[in-house]
Write a protein that holds these residues in place. Structure first.
Motif, PDB file in Angstrom:
ATOM      1  N   GLU A 101       0.846  -1.214   0.000  1.00 38.88           N
ATOM      2  CA  GLU A 101       0.000   0.000   0.000  1.00 38.88           C
ATOM      3  C   GLU A 101       0.869   1.246   0.000  1.00 38.88           C
ATOM      4  N   TYR A 102       1.910   1.237   0.867  1.00 39.10           N
ATOM      5  CA  TYR A 102       2.754   2.420   1.016  1.00 39.10           C
ATOM      6  C   TYR A 102       3.416   2.770  -0.317  1.00 39.10           C
ATOM      7  N   HIS A 103       3.787   1.748  -1.073  1.00 41.00           N
ATOM      8  CA  HIS A 103       4.494   1.971  -2.340  1.00 41.00           C
ATOM      9  C   HIS A 103       3.549   2.052  -3.537  1.00 41.00           C
ATOM     10  N   HIS A 104       2.242   2.104  -3.272  1.00 44.07           N
ATOM     11  CA  HIS A 104       1.239   2.152  -4.340  1.00 44.07           C
ATOM     12  C   HIS A 104       1.445   1.013  -5.345  1.00 44.07           C
ATOM     13  N   GLU A 105       1.790  -0.144  -4.797  1.00 45.40           N
ATOM     14  CA  GLU A 105       2.037  -1.311  -5.656  1.00 45.40           C
ATOM     15  C   GLU A 105       0.720  -1.861  -6.191  1.00 45.40           C
ATOM     16  N   THR A 106       0.701  -2.227  -7.451  1.00 43.28           N
ATOM     17  CA  THR A 106      -0.455  -2.896  -8.043  1.00 43.28           C
ATOM     18  C   THR A 106       0.062  -4.071  -8.869  1.00 43.28           C
ATOM     19  N   LEU A 107      -0.871  -4.925  -9.290  1.00 43.89           N
ATOM     20  CA  LEU A 107      -0.458  -6.045 -10.144  1.00 43.89           C
ATOM     21  C   LEU A 107       0.122  -5.520 -11.460  1.00 43.89           C
ATOM     22  N   GLU A 108      -0.427  -4.386 -11.929  1.00 45.44           N
ATOM     23  CA  GLU A 108       0.067  -3.816 -13.190  1.00 45.44           C
ATOM     24  C   GLU A 108       1.534  -3.370 -13.032  1.00 45.44           C
ATOM     25  N   VAL A 109       1.831  -2.800 -11.856  1.00 41.99           N
ATOM     26  CA  VAL A 109       3.219  -2.349 -11.622  1.00 41.99           C
ATOM     27  C   VAL A 109       4.160  -3.560 -11.575  1.00 41.99           C
ATOM     28  N   HIS A 130       5.895 -13.132  -4.774  1.00 45.05           N
ATOM     29  CA  HIS A 130       5.742 -12.514  -3.441  1.00 45.05           C
ATOM     30  C   HIS A 130       5.069 -11.150  -3.560  1.00 45.05           C
ATOM     31  N   ARG A 131       5.473 -10.380  -4.565  1.00 47.50           N
ATOM     32  CA  ARG A 131       4.861  -9.051  -4.744  1.00 47.50           C
ATOM     33  C   ARG A 131       3.391  -9.189  -5.128  1.00 47.50           C
ATOM     34  N   GLN A 132       3.076 -10.182  -5.975  1.00 47.00           N
ATOM     35  CA  GLN A 132       1.663 -10.401  -6.336  1.00 47.00           C
ATOM     36  C   GLN A 132       0.855 -10.749  -5.083  1.00 47.00           C
ATOM     37  N   ILE A 133       1.429 -11.590  -4.242  1.00 48.63           N
ATOM     38  CA  ILE A 133       0.729 -11.998  -3.013  1.00 48.63           C
ATOM     39  C   ILE A 133       0.523 -10.780  -2.107  1.00 48.63           C
ATOM     40  N   GLU A 134       1.557  -9.933  -2.036  1.00 53.36           N
ATOM     41  CA  GLU A 134       1.439  -8.745  -1.174  1.00 53.36           C
ATOM     42  C   GLU A 134       0.355  -7.792  -1.663  1.00 53.36           C
ATOM     43  N   VAL A 135       0.198  -7.694  -2.980  1.00 53.90           N
ATOM     44  CA  VAL A 135      -0.847  -6.818  -3.533  1.00 53.90           C
ATOM     45  C   VAL A 135      -2.225  -7.429  -3.286  1.00 53.90           C
ATOM     46  N   ILE A 136      -2.372  -8.704  -3.610  1.00 54.45           N
ATOM     47  CA  ILE A 136      -3.685  -9.351  -3.521  1.00 54.45           C
ATOM     48  C   ILE A 136      -4.095  -9.568  -2.064  1.00 54.45           C
ATOM     49  N   LYS A 137      -3.105  -9.863  -1.241  1.00 52.44           N
ATOM     50  CA  LYS A 137      -3.381 -10.153   0.175  1.00 52.44           C
ATOM     51  C   LYS A 137      -4.508 -11.176   0.329  1.00 52.44           C
ATOM     52  N   PRO A 138      -4.371 -12.355  -0.262  1.00 57.44           N
ATOM     53  CA  PRO A 138      -5.440 -13.346  -0.081  1.00 57.44           C
ATOM     54  C   PRO A 138      -5.463 -13.802   1.383  1.00 57.44           C
ATOM     55  N   GLN A 139      -6.614 -14.277   1.801  1.00 58.78           N
ATOM     56  CA  GLN A 139      -6.660 -14.814   3.168  1.00 58.78           C
ATOM     57  C   GLN A 139      -6.015 -16.195   3.209  1.00 58.78           C
ATOM     58  N   PHE A 140      -6.136 -16.905   2.077  1.00 62.15           N
ATOM     59  CA  PHE A 140      -5.641 -18.276   2.024  1.00 62.15           C
ATOM     60  C   PHE A 140      -4.921 -18.521   0.707  1.00 62.15           C
ATOM     61  N   ILE A 141      -3.895 -19.355   0.787  1.00 59.61           N
ATOM     62  CA  ILE A 141      -3.204 -19.797  -0.426  1.00 59.61           C
ATOM     63  C   ILE A 141      -3.247 -21.316  -0.440  1.00 59.61           C
ATOM     64  N   CYS A 142      -3.603 -21.872  -1.579  1.00 62.62           N
ATOM     65  CA  CYS A 142      -3.559 -23.322  -1.739  1.00 62.62           C
ATOM     66  C   CYS A 142      -2.414 -23.616  -2.710  1.00 62.62           C
ATOM     67  N   THR A 143      -1.366 -24.254  -2.203  1.00 60.87           N
ATOM     68  CA  THR A 143      -0.256 -24.608  -3.090  1.00 60.87           C
ATOM     69  C   THR A 143      -0.529 -25.970  -3.709  1.00 60.87           C
ATOM     70  N   LEU A 144      -0.163 -26.097  -4.987  1.00 64.51           N
ATOM     71  CA  LEU A 144      -0.451 -27.316  -5.738  1.00 64.51           C
ATOM     72  C   LEU A 144       0.861 -28.028  -6.062  1.00 64.51           C
ATOM     73  N   GLY A 145       1.083 -29.135  -5.387  1.00 64.17           N
ATOM     74  CA  GLY A 145       2.282 -29.930  -5.656  1.00 64.17           C
ATOM     75  C   GLY A 145       3.457 -29.546  -4.779  1.00 64.17           C
ATOM     76  N   SER A 146       4.508 -30.373  -4.879  1.00 65.81           N
ATOM     77  CA  SER A 146       5.636 -30.204  -3.957  1.00 65.81           C
ATOM     78  C   SER A 146       6.445 -28.943  -4.256  1.00 65.81           C
ATOM     79  N   VAL A 147       6.654 -28.613  -5.531  1.00 60.78           N
ATOM     80  CA  VAL A 147       7.508 -27.459  -5.848  1.00 60.78           C
ATOM     81  C   VAL A 147       6.914 -26.187  -5.255  1.00 60.78           C
ATOM     82  N   ALA A 148       5.596 -26.003  -5.440  1.00 56.86           N
ATOM     83  CA  ALA A 148       4.949 -24.786  -4.937  1.00 56.86           C
ATOM     84  C   ALA A 148       4.999 -24.737  -3.409  1.00 56.86           C
TER      85      ALA A 148
END
Ligand code: URA
Length: 231
Positions: A47-55, A155-173
Motif C-alpha cells: 500500500e505504502y508503495h502504491h504497488e499494483t499487479l500492473e506495476v 511474493h509481490r503479487q501476493i502482497e498486492v492481492i493479500k489473499p486470506q488463504f493460499i492453496c499450493t499445488l504440488g511439492s515445488v509450490a
C-alpha cells in the motif's frame, strides 16, 4: 474531495503540529519498539508503495533474468481477481500455458477448474499463479536458481492481492513458498503460514490425473479451505 486530497491535508496538519511543538522547544517523542515495528512494516507494505499487479507486471517486463526466456512463447503472469480471498499457486507453465500466457489451461488446469467449481467458486473469484512464470523445456522441474529469480515477483503479487488463504499445488509450490524440503505427502492437509497468510498445501492436479485415487485427499484439503471461507 478525493481520498488522496484528504490524506495530503491530514499529513500537512500533522507536519504543522510537529513544527508547532518544535517551535516550543520539543525535539523528539518517545516511540515504543512495537510502534516502530508497525511503522516499518507499513513502510515496507505494498500500500505504502502504491504497488499494483500492473506495476509488478511492468517491472517483470520481457524478463530475461534466467535462462527460461530463450524458449518460452509467453510469460504466464497469473490471472484472476486482484481481490481474491483465495489464491492457487502451481509449479510453472506447461505447454498449453506457454502457448496462451494463461495459467492452468491444459489438462491439469481443467481439473483445477473443476475443483474450483466444486468449491462453488469460479476461476474469476480466485487468483491463479505459479512459482515460475516461464515454461521449463520439456516441462522439467524448475531449477533452484530459476525459482529464486522468479519468486520475488510472486511474493509481490501476493502482497498486492493479500489473499486470506493460499492453496499450493504440488511439492515445488509448497516447498518454494514455505521454504521447506518436507515432502508433499507430509505437508498436505496441514495449515502452514507464509508471509502472514495461511497456506494449505495439496497435491498437484497433474499428479491427480496420474493417481486418481488421491483425489479424495485433495478434496479433504479443499474442504478445510472451504470451512475457513465459510462455503
Ligand atoms: N502446471 C502448473 O503447475 N501450472 C500451470 O499453470 C499449468 C500446469
Amino acid at each position: 474531495m478525493s481520498i488522496r486530497q484528504e490524506i495530503d491535508i491530514t499529513i500537512k496538519a500533522i507536519a504543522d503540529t510537529f513544527r508547532f511543538f518544535e517551535d516550543l522547544g520539543c525535539n523528539g517523542f518517545e516511540c515504543q519498539a512495537t510502534s516502530l515495528q508497525a511503522l516499518e512494516k507499513w513502510q515496507a507494505s505494498a500500500e505504502y508503495h502504491h504497488e499494483t499487479l500492473e506495476v509488478v507486471r511492468q517491472d517483470l517486463g520481457e524478463c530475461q533474468r534466467c535462462r527460461l526466456w530463450k524458449r518460452r512463447s509467453y510469460i504466464v503472469f497469473g490471472e484472476g481477481s486482484p481481490n481474491a480471498r483465495l489464491m492457487f499457486v502451481g509449479e510453472g507453465p506447461g505447454f498449453d500455458e506457454d502457448q496462451t500466457g494463461k495459467p492452468f489451461v491444459g489438462a491439469a488446469g481443467q481439473l483445477l477448474t473443476k475443483i474450483i467449481q466444486a468449491m462453488q467458486l469460479n476461476r474469476a473469484d480466485v487468483y491463479i499463479a505459479n512459482i515460475i512464470k516461464c515454461r521449463p523445456p520439456g516441462n522439467r522441474t524448475p531449477l533452484s536458481d530459476e525459482i529464486k529469480t522468479c519468486l520475488p515477483f510472486l511474493h509481490r503479487q501476493i502482497e498486492v492481492i493479500k489473499p486470506q488463504f493460499i492453496c499450493t499445488l504440488g511439492s515445488v509450490a509448497a516447498q518454494a513458498l514455505l521454504q521447506t524440503k518436507s515432502p508433499i505427502s507430509r505437508l498436505r492437509g496441514n495449515w502452514r503460514t507464509s508471509m502472514g497468510i495461511r497456506v494449505m498445501p495439496t497435491y498437484h492436479p497433474a499428479y491427480l490425473l496420474r493417481n486418481p485415487d488421491r483425489k479424495r485427499d485433495v478434496w479433504e484439503d479443499i474442504k478445510l479451505i472451504m470451512k475457513e471461507l465459510n462455503i
